[in-house]
Write a protein that holds these residues in place. Structure first.
Motif, PDB file in Angstrom:
ATOM      1  N   UNK A  27    -102.792  38.612 -14.915  1.00  0.00           N
ATOM      2  CA  UNK A  27    -102.244  39.219 -13.986  1.00  0.00           C
ATOM      3  C   UNK A  27    -100.892  38.467 -13.604  1.00  0.00           C
ATOM      4  N   UNK A  28    -101.046  36.957 -13.749  1.00  0.00           N
ATOM      5  CA  UNK A  28     -99.818  36.185 -12.982  1.00  0.00           C
ATOM      6  C   UNK A  28     -98.614  36.324 -14.091  1.00  0.00           C
ATOM      7  N   UNK A  32     -95.033  37.333 -13.703  1.00  0.00           N
ATOM      8  CA  UNK A  32     -94.124  36.542 -13.989  1.00  0.00           C
ATOM      9  C   UNK A  32     -93.091  36.988 -14.707  1.00  0.00           C
ATOM     10  N   UNK A  33     -93.578  37.852 -15.864  1.00  0.00           N
ATOM     11  CA  UNK A  33     -92.818  38.457 -16.857  1.00  0.00           C
ATOM     12  C   UNK A  33     -91.854  39.362 -16.175  1.00  0.00           C
ATOM     13  N   UNK A  34     -92.566  40.403 -15.232  1.00  0.00           N
ATOM     14  CA  UNK A  34     -91.854  41.266 -14.510  1.00  0.00           C
ATOM     15  C   UNK A  34     -90.804  40.830 -13.573  1.00  0.00           C
ATOM     16  N   UNK A  39     -85.020  39.548 -12.673  1.00  0.00           N
ATOM     17  CA  UNK A  39     -83.707  38.888 -12.579  1.00  0.00           C
ATOM     18  C   UNK A  39     -82.948  38.812 -13.600  1.00  0.00           C
ATOM     19  N   UNK A  40     -83.169  38.899 -15.043  1.00  0.00           N
ATOM     20  CA  UNK A  40     -82.368  38.985 -15.931  1.00  0.00           C
ATOM     21  C   UNK A  40     -81.438  40.545 -15.614  1.00  0.00           C
ATOM     22  N   UNK A  41     -82.161  41.439 -15.292  1.00  0.00           N
ATOM     23  CA  UNK A  41     -81.506  42.692 -15.217  1.00  0.00           C
ATOM     24  C   UNK A  41     -80.365  42.784 -14.048  1.00  0.00           C
ATOM     25  N   UNK A  65     -80.597  51.133 -11.128  1.00  0.00           N
ATOM     26  CA  UNK A  65     -79.812  50.594 -12.147  1.00  0.00           C
ATOM     27  C   UNK A  65     -80.549  49.316 -12.627  1.00  0.00           C
ATOM     28  N   UNK A  66     -81.256  48.465 -11.698  1.00  0.00           N
ATOM     29  CA  UNK A  66     -81.825  47.201 -11.986  1.00  0.00           C
ATOM     30  C   UNK A  66     -83.031  47.761 -12.710  1.00  0.00           C
ATOM     31  N   UNK A  67     -83.667  48.919 -12.613  1.00  0.00           N
ATOM     32  CA  UNK A  67     -85.074  49.038 -13.286  1.00  0.00           C
ATOM     33  C   UNK A  67     -84.673  49.296 -14.971  1.00  0.00           C
ATOM     34  N   UNK A  68     -83.587  50.083 -14.950  1.00  0.00           N
ATOM     35  CA  UNK A  68     -83.028  50.522 -16.114  1.00  0.00           C
ATOM     36  C   UNK A  68     -82.719  49.132 -17.063  1.00  0.00           C
ATOM     37  N   UNK A  69     -81.735  48.296 -16.361  1.00  0.00           N
ATOM     38  CA  UNK A  69     -81.502  47.107 -17.200  1.00  0.00           C
ATOM     39  C   UNK A  69     -82.517  46.318 -17.348  1.00  0.00           C
ATOM     40  N   UNK A  70     -83.667  46.046 -16.751  1.00  0.00           N
ATOM     41  CA  UNK A  70     -84.585  45.304 -16.719  1.00  0.00           C
ATOM     42  C   UNK A  70     -85.547  45.799 -17.750  1.00  0.00           C
ATOM     43  N   UNK A  71     -85.812  47.229 -17.879  1.00  0.00           N
ATOM     44  CA  UNK A  71     -86.659  47.474 -18.901  1.00  0.00           C
ATOM     45  C   UNK A  71     -85.838  47.815 -20.179  1.00  0.00           C
ATOM     46  N   UNK A  72     -84.682  48.136 -20.368  1.00  0.00           N
ATOM     47  CA  UNK A  72     -84.105  48.318 -21.485  1.00  0.00           C
ATOM     48  C   UNK A  72     -83.107  47.087 -22.194  1.00  0.00           C
TER      49      UNK A  72
END
Length: 88
Positions: A27-28, A32-34, A39-41, A65-72
Motif C-alpha cells: 500500500x505504501x 508513493x508511486x501515485x 508530481x511529474x504530471x 489535466x493533472x490526472x491525464x498527464x500523470x496517467x499517460x
C-alpha cells in the motif's frame, strides 16, 4: 487556510498515520508511486505552459489535466496540447 495548505497538511498527516500503524509495504508503494506520478504530471504541465507561452499555448492545470498527464505521461501532455491547439 487556503486549499493548498489543507491538501499538504492532509498528505503529511496521512504519511504520519501510515508510519504509526505500519501500513503494509504494498500500500505504501502504491501511494508513493501515485504521488510521484502526480508530481511529474504537474511538472510536465508547468513546463509546457512555460515553454508553450511563447507560441500562445496554455493548458490549465486542474485535476483533469493533472490526472491525464500523470496517467499517460508525455503522451498525455502532448495530447492535451493538441486538443488545445486544434479543438479549442
Amino acid at each position: 487556510m487556503n486549499t493548498t495548505t489543507m491538501i499538504i497538511i492532509g498528505i503529511i498527516g496521512l504519511v504520519i498515520v501510515l508510519f504509526i500503524i505500519r501500513a503494509p509495504s504494498k500500500a505504501s508503494k502504491i501511494l508513493g508511486h501515485g504521488a510521484i506520478r502526480l508530481t511529474i504530471g504537474v511538472l510536465l504541465l508547468f513546463f509546457l505552459n512555460v515553454f508553450g507561452g511563447s507560441i500562445g499555448l496554455h493548458v490549465p492545470i486542474n485535476i483533469f489535466t493533472v490526472l491525464v498527464s500523470s496517467v499517460l505521461g508525455i503522451f498525455g501532455v502532448t495530447s492535451l496540447a493538441a486538443i488545445h491547439l486544434f479543438i479549442l
